[in-house]
Design an enzyme around this catalytic site. Structure first.
Site, short mmCIF file in Angstrom:
data_model
loop_
_atom_site.label_atom_id
_atom_site.label_comp_id
_atom_site.label_asym_id
_atom_site.label_seq_id
_atom_site.Cartn_x
_atom_site.Cartn_y
_atom_site.Cartn_z
N LYS A 259 29.22 53.30 23.51
CA LYS A 259 29.40 53.27 24.97
C LYS A 259 30.62 54.10 25.38
O LYS A 259 30.59 54.85 26.36
CB LYS A 259 29.56 51.82 25.42
N LYS B 136 39.84 53.49 30.96
CA LYS B 136 39.82 52.61 29.77
C LYS B 136 38.80 53.10 28.74
O LYS B 136 39.10 53.19 27.54
CB LYS B 136 39.52 51.18 30.25
P1 NDP Z 1 34.69 44.71 38.20
O1 NDP Z 1 36.10 45.13 38.22
O2 NDP Z 1 33.83 44.94 39.39
O3 NDP Z 1 34.59 43.13 37.88
C1 NDP Z 1 35.31 42.57 36.83
C2 NDP Z 1 34.92 41.12 36.64
O4 NDP Z 1 35.70 40.55 35.58
C3 NDP Z 1 35.22 40.24 37.87
O5 NDP Z 1 34.27 39.21 37.92
C4 NDP Z 1 36.60 39.70 37.54
O6 NDP Z 1 36.88 38.46 38.17
C5 NDP Z 1 36.47 39.45 36.06
N1 NDP Z 1 37.76 39.44 35.38
C6 NDP Z 1 38.67 40.44 35.33
N2 NDP Z 1 39.69 40.12 34.53
C7 NDP Z 1 39.43 38.85 34.08
C8 NDP Z 1 40.13 37.95 33.23
N3 NDP Z 1 41.29 38.29 32.67
N4 NDP Z 1 39.57 36.75 32.98
C9 NDP Z 1 38.40 36.41 33.54
N5 NDP Z 1 37.70 37.21 34.37
C10 NDP Z 1 38.22 38.43 34.62
O7 NDP Z 1 34.06 45.38 36.90
P2 NDP Z 1 32.53 45.82 36.64
O8 NDP Z 1 31.63 44.68 36.92
O9 NDP Z 1 32.30 47.13 37.27
O10 NDP Z 1 32.61 46.11 35.05
C11 NDP Z 1 32.56 45.07 34.09
C12 NDP Z 1 32.39 45.74 32.72
O11 NDP Z 1 31.17 46.49 32.72
C13 NDP Z 1 33.52 46.75 32.40
O12 NDP Z 1 33.81 46.70 31.03
C14 NDP Z 1 32.91 48.08 32.80
O13 NDP Z 1 33.51 49.15 32.09
C15 NDP Z 1 31.45 47.85 32.43
N6 NDP Z 1 30.48 48.69 33.15
C16 NDP Z 1 30.50 48.82 34.52
C17 NDP Z 1 29.56 49.64 35.17
C18 NDP Z 1 29.53 49.82 36.65
O14 NDP Z 1 28.74 50.66 37.13
N7 NDP Z 1 30.32 49.09 37.45
C19 NDP Z 1 28.55 50.39 34.40
C20 NDP Z 1 28.55 50.10 32.98
C21 NDP Z 1 29.50 49.31 32.39
P3 NDP Z 1 37.54 38.38 39.63
O15 NDP Z 1 36.39 38.26 40.57
O16 NDP Z 1 38.40 37.17 39.56
O17 NDP Z 1 38.35 39.65 39.83
#
Ligand code: NDP
Length: 309
Positions: free
Chosen positions: A172, A241
């Site tokens: 990835k 990242k």
């Molecule tokens: P977001 O930043 O939109 O959401 C992150 C999520 O993780 C939120 O629910 C957040 O909670 C939670 N979170 C963050 N830090 C913590 C922590 N320390 N403990 C518990 N919960 C936590 O990220 P995405 O959904 O975009 O991405 C998630 C993963 O998927 C990443 O690794 C990203 O690289 C990957 N990804 C994303 C894509 C995209 O198009 N967006 C495509 C493919 C992969 P809270 O609501 O409290 O902030």
């Protein structure tokens, strides 16, 4: 049917979790910020848990989708942590775009408790998640994958076994590093062409019928850059990242990798400049500022471009 918990209702986690909300899964969700969980159950049948431990009770499969692997690791321990309640024989499927070393550490911790682990990062973006058409890259035991495959097929169209724990993460990261290279390189070329008198629409028309094309030139630039729409679907911070993970991978494997290292540096700079909320495609704004021209759209003054956080 397995009972499922989903943790991390972010930009991609939410649409993935929606596909799991069928009665047989008895879906339980947990999100650090409660308001996001409340929004989710406003439109989707699921139960909100008060902690990761509460979410994992009686679950056959717990799926996580957080920014980095360390975030997942931080949910394991303590009275509210996953290990407090996750049953023996259950499987943690981590859809975070993570790093292999941390995934291997998580897998070893879980194995001490008789719990399986798969790293399972996804590609296809938010639109792919909404359509249930993601590609899922799996690292871990093939037999464990077969047990959870029907659940992954709810949001994944292609489920690919890559190898041992951590290999999904590594693949990835390399994919996303290539995405980053395409975005930056396409932006440099189009800014130079703008200054040389070739409009972006004309340049993209030719490039997309020629050998320089990519997903970036075919989709991201026409839909998001030329239109100046820059929708926020995937944070630049997360792509920074990912490129960093790919650059580290190449160094660990002793592969000379000047392009990967440079791309990691450029995206670190763009992330620092544009902030935590900027979308990944907004990295183009840094190239435009440095080059002194805007790609397509109505003419703007690049030096006072308003996209910075
Ligand atoms: P977001 O930043 O939109 O959401 C992150 C999520 O993780 C939120 O629910 C957040 O909670 C939670 N979170 C963050 N830090 C913590 C922590 N320390 N403990 C518990 N919960 C936590 O990220 P995405 O959904 O975009 O991405 C998630 C993963 O998927 C990443 O690794 C990203 O690289 C990957 N990804 C994303 C894509 C995209 O198009 N967006 C495509 C493919 C992969 P809270 O609501 O409290 O902030």
């Amino acid at each position: 049917m397995p009972r499922v918990a989903f943790i991390g209702l972010g930009a991609i986690g939410s649409p993935m979790a929606r596909h799991l909300a069928i009665p047989a899964h008895d879906l339980v969700i947990w999100n650090r910020t409660r308001a996001r969980a409340d929004d989710f159950v406003g439109t989707t049948p699921a139960r909100i848990a008060d902690s990761p431990a509460a979410a994992a009770i009686d679950r056959d499969i717990v799926i996580t989708c957080l920014p980095v692997s360390r975030d997942v690791e931080s949910l394991l321990d303590g009275p509210e942590g996953l290990l407090a309640t996750m049953p023996r024989g259950a499987v943690l499927v981590d859809c975070t775009s993570g790093d292999a070393a941390t995934s291997r550490r998580i897998a070893a911790r879980l194995a001490e408790h008789g719990i399986g682990f798969l790293d399972a990062p996804v590609s296809g973006g938010v639109v792919g998640a909404e359509q249930g058409a993601l590609t899922v890259m799996i690292g871990g035991d093939a037999a464990v994958l077969e047990r959870v495959r029907p659940v992954l097929e709810c949001f994944g169209k292609r489920i690919v076994h890559c190898g041992d724990v951590g290999t999904g993460d590594s693949l990835k990261a390399v994919n996303n590093a290539l995405l980053a290279m395409h975005i930056w390189g396409t932006a440099e070329g189009l800014v130079a062409l703008e200054k040389a008198g070739v409009r972006a629409e004309v340049a993209l028309d030719v490039i997309n019928a020629s050998s320089g094309r990519s997903n970036s030139s075919m989709n991201l630039f026409p839909e998001r850059v030329v239109t100046r729409a820059f929708p926020r679907t995937f944070r630049l911070a997360l792509l920074d990242k990912d490129v960093g993970i790919a650059a580290d991978l190449a160094r660990e494997q002793r592969v000379p990798s000047p392009l990967l290292q440079l791309t990691a540096e450029l995206f670190r700079i763009a992330h620092d400049e544009l902030g935590e909320l900027a979308d990944h495609v907004e990295a183009v704004r840094v190239v435009e500022r440095l080059g002194g021209a805007i790609i397509g759209g109505p003419r703007e003054d690049a030096s006072r471009d308003g996209g910075h956080e």
